[in-house]
Design an enzyme around this catalytic site. Structure first.
Site, PDB file in Angstrom:
ATOM      1  N   ILE A  13      -1.623   2.826  -0.342  1.00 22.04           N
ATOM      2  CA  ILE A  13      -1.950   2.685   1.085  1.00 22.04           C
ATOM      3  C   ILE A  13      -2.545   3.997   1.613  1.00 22.04           C
ATOM      4  CG2 ILE A  13      -1.051   2.154   3.403  1.00 22.04           C
ATOM      5  CD1 ILE A  13      -0.801  -0.184   1.467  1.00 22.04           C
ATOM      6  N   GLY A 110       7.473  -1.331   3.803  1.00 28.38           N
ATOM      7  CA  GLY A 110       8.563  -1.162   2.851  1.00 28.38           C
ATOM      8  C   GLY A 110       9.819  -0.584   3.496  1.00 28.38           C
ATOM      9  N   SER A 139       4.415  -5.454   5.941  1.00 31.07           N
ATOM     10  CA  SER A 139       3.882  -5.423   4.570  1.00 31.07           C
ATOM     11  C   SER A 139       2.676  -6.339   4.409  1.00 31.07           C
ATOM     12  CB  SER A 139       4.966  -5.857   3.594  1.00 31.07           C
ATOM     13  OG  SER A 139       5.189  -7.243   3.750  1.00 31.07           O
ATOM     14  N   CYS A 140       2.033  -6.254   3.264  1.00 26.95           N
ATOM     15  CA  CYS A 140       0.830  -7.042   2.992  1.00 26.95           C
ATOM     16  C   CYS A 140       1.084  -8.544   3.126  1.00 26.95           C
ATOM     17  CB  CYS A 140       0.273  -6.707   1.611  1.00 26.95           C
ATOM     18  SG  CYS A 140       1.501  -6.738   0.290  1.00 26.95           S
ATOM     19  N   ASN A 141       2.168  -9.042   2.521  1.00 29.42           N
ATOM     20  CA  ASN A 141       2.438 -10.482   2.594  1.00 29.42           C
ATOM     21  C   ASN A 141       2.747 -10.915   4.022  1.00 29.42           C
ATOM     22  OD1 ASN A 141       2.134 -11.756   0.021  1.00 29.42           O
ATOM     23  ND2 ASN A 141       3.867 -10.545  -0.711  1.00 29.42           N
ATOM     24  N   ARG A 168       2.066 -10.368  -7.195  1.00 33.04           N
ATOM     25  CA  ARG A 168       1.519  -9.623  -8.320  1.00 33.04           C
ATOM     26  C   ARG A 168       2.614  -8.689  -8.857  1.00 33.04           C
ATOM     27  NH1 ARG A 168       3.390  -5.848  -6.389  1.00 33.04           N
ATOM     28  NH2 ARG A 168       2.568  -4.301  -4.950  1.00 33.04           N
ATOM     29  N   ALA A 193      10.577 -14.233   4.946  1.00 34.21           N
ATOM     30  CA  ALA A 193      10.740 -15.025   6.170  1.00 34.21           C
ATOM     31  C   ALA A 193      11.286 -14.146   7.294  1.00 34.21           C
ATOM     32  CB  ALA A 193      11.671 -16.207   5.914  1.00 34.21           C
ATOM     33  N   HIS A 218      -1.753 -11.117  -4.193  1.00 34.17           N
ATOM     34  CA  HIS A 218      -0.646 -12.076  -4.099  1.00 34.17           C
ATOM     35  C   HIS A 218      -1.251 -13.434  -3.752  1.00 34.17           C
ATOM     36  CE1 HIS A 218       2.349  -8.858  -3.824  1.00 34.17           C
ATOM     37  NE2 HIS A 218       1.743  -8.338  -2.791  1.00 34.17           N
ATOM     38  N   GLN A 297      -3.380  -7.156  -1.877  1.00 33.90           N
ATOM     39  CA  GLN A 297      -2.198  -6.387  -1.467  1.00 33.90           C
ATOM     40  C   GLN A 297      -2.491  -4.924  -1.177  1.00 33.90           C
ATOM     41  OE1 GLN A 297      -2.828  -7.258  -4.607  1.00 33.90           O
ATOM     42  NE2 GLN A 297      -2.322  -5.557  -5.964  1.00 33.90           N
TER      43      GLN A 297
END
Lengths: 354, 354
Positions: A13, A110, A139-141, A168, A193, A218, A297
């Site tokens: 990042i 994170g 985060s990315c997701n 990934r 979630a 991902h 990601q």
């Protein structure tokens, strides 16, 4: 007057945020905080960035011929804001130093949500970031999920969302972790979630996750249940046409095809910053729809970090800020190219009429 | 009087079926039909199996020092039943020769359902196979789904089933296909739902599929919606306790752990013949449950092929036939060991009381 920014941590990042910061007319890079005297530090210097190290480690850097501008403590003192890009969990430790120096900071996903006053996604809560001292970019997701859920939520009544994540195993730069021929599963449900709920409070969502032997993107299989009306395929295209950080594509069959197109388009490190919505996976059954999204990601949270900086210091309004971030990163062109290459009917039509 | 059986095709399925046939007291192996004069043919001879080749290819086999017992046409004439284990799509072609010789045949799940009078799964429709001339043993994924759906269907009213398949990219023996660092997706829905309906007609099911870079096992994330009542975790254990071809396990986190246990238990080719139900992925929300299963793609259909032979020729009743197949393959021991190692509470309890 430019905002003085330093980036503490120079991994996946951090290195991308630095490059976005130096391109931004309202931001001034003070420096990069680097903890290990390795080739990445030399690469940062090669690119002309000022590198700072922990006071005690400076001799080790100098021994290896790595030119250091000063200590990380000094770097923090010279900055208005620190973007903390250190490994997950390390941000909490660093926060004490930022607080001691009375500096604003932006953390990554994170870290636990308690680290900041706000968990941030530019599409969902840009304005809530104004004047917040500490912000956490999710985060990315979670970023990808927010970019998809929010537009649907504004148009339809969502009963609940279920997501199956295929994560990934490692980033391309990572030579330490795996698996390479195994699949791991999380004891259900996964933490994603709860993380979405730090941004979008009033959503029913459950997530399950697998780790698969793959390094590029991902994938998330999504099912939306709606209270009554649900979008058709055409309505999906219409809703996401306006979403500048979502590429809506039809004729792709694998992540390999997306990555190869990014390389052929000469995108730096094949970063696309956007989530792909795969319309050839879309299916609808009464009030339920399913489809798959692909999340790069490494790059997807970069525009979010820049937007968070601008919002936090109240430098621009939401729309201007987002558009400038997108211009710097080339996001509009990337979306447009990807949608044309992979046959979004609306993008093709608009280019014919142009 | 033993049933004379030949196996036409000696790939992933064929080689395993041959070894099960020679262990079965009611079956007599006539031979193996082999089409390519390669090391696999020499390996079959090394193991003492009679190898047959197409009449025109016999000289090519002899040139390479591969001892041939005769032509595949002769092998078919000597047989009561042929188990066709040729590559998907080739069975249709072979069927003409079986029909010409008025022989019974069993085909694999790669063939279209129209090839046979019955699509077979031992748990679901053993008795329907009696006296059927042509039977199709459904594919590994469909077999796994049938073994899981049928017991739940007998105990609860299923509204619908949704399955997300993570398919292995290649078998361990395969050095031709990939991907190795990409994920492919199917345009939804995938064909698996329709295949399950060839065995269980009255089921609402939809399936989506991804191909992932992995060679050991398929994984399937399953969601069951029930009309009213749905099973608790304890009830899941009770229902699947009786299912001898389903290993219900609690404390596994990856396919690597399952495979390593199979190797440490010295299972031949680490075949386990059963589907794993991962109870640490189970979650329940009102009338809906979700969980993941793991399918050993190479071995799961082997017991089904043997059962199909026995049922077709009316040699034994269902329960006796299945138990004998399981004894030959060691399935009871494998289930018991895996459930103990990976902490099925019922299996552990029964071993304490034994």
């Amino acid at each position: 007057m430019k905002l003085n920014v330093s980036i503490n941590g120079y991994g996946t990042i951090g290195k991308r945020v630095v490059e976005a910061v130096v391109k931004h007319p309202f931001l001034n890079l003070i420096g990069i905080g680097k903890y290990t005297p390795d080739h990445e530090a030399l690469l940062a210097i090669e690119k002309g960035f000022p590198v700072f190290a922990p006071k005690n480690s400076i001799p080790k850097f100098l021994e290896r011929g790595i030119k250091i501008e000063g200590s990380i403590e000094e770097m923090i003192k010279f900055s208005d804001v620190i973007i903390d890009c250190s490994p997950a969990g390390k941000g909490i430790e660093n926060k004490r130093i930022y607080a001691l120096n009375n500096k604003k900071a932006i953390f990554q996903g994170g870290e636990p949500k308690e680290i900041a006053e706000l968990s941030f996604n530019s599409r969902c809560n840009f304005d809530a970031a104004r004047e917040k001292k500490y912000i956490r970019v999710v985060s990315c997701n979670t970023t990808a999920l927010c970019r998809i859920i929010k537009p649907l939520m504004e148009n339809y009544k969502i009963k609940n969302v279920e997501a199956v994540l295929l994560r990934r195993a490692a980033d391309p730069c990572d030579d330490k972790t795996g698996p390479i021929n195994a699949v791991k599963w999380s004891s259900s449900p996964s933490h994603h979630a709860e993380d979405v709920k730090t941004v979008i409070e009033n959503i029913q969502i459950s997530t399950s996750a697998f780790v698969i032997p793959h390094t590029l993107t991902h994938l998330t299989y999504l099912t939306f249940n709606f209270n009554n009306d649900s979008p058709t395929k055409e309505e999906m295209y219409e809703i996401f046409k306006k979403e500048r950080r979502v590429a809506v594509i039809e004729n792709a069959q694998s992540t390999a095809q997306l990555i190869e197109a990014s390389r052929d388009l000469e995108l730096k490190r094949y970063d696309t910053y956007m989530v792909y919505l795969l319309m050839n996976t879309f299916h609808k059954n009464e009030n339920k729809i399913s489809f798959t999204i692909v999340t790069p990601q490494e790059s997807i949270v970069i525009p979010e970090n820049i937007d968070a900086l601008i919002a936090q210091s109240n430098l621009m309004n939401k729309d201007e800020a987002q558009k400038l971030t997108e211009k710097i990163l080339g996001i509009d062109l990337i979306k447009n190219s990807m949608e044309k290459i992979f046959s979004n009917p609306l993008t093709i039509e608009s280019s014919i009429h142009a």
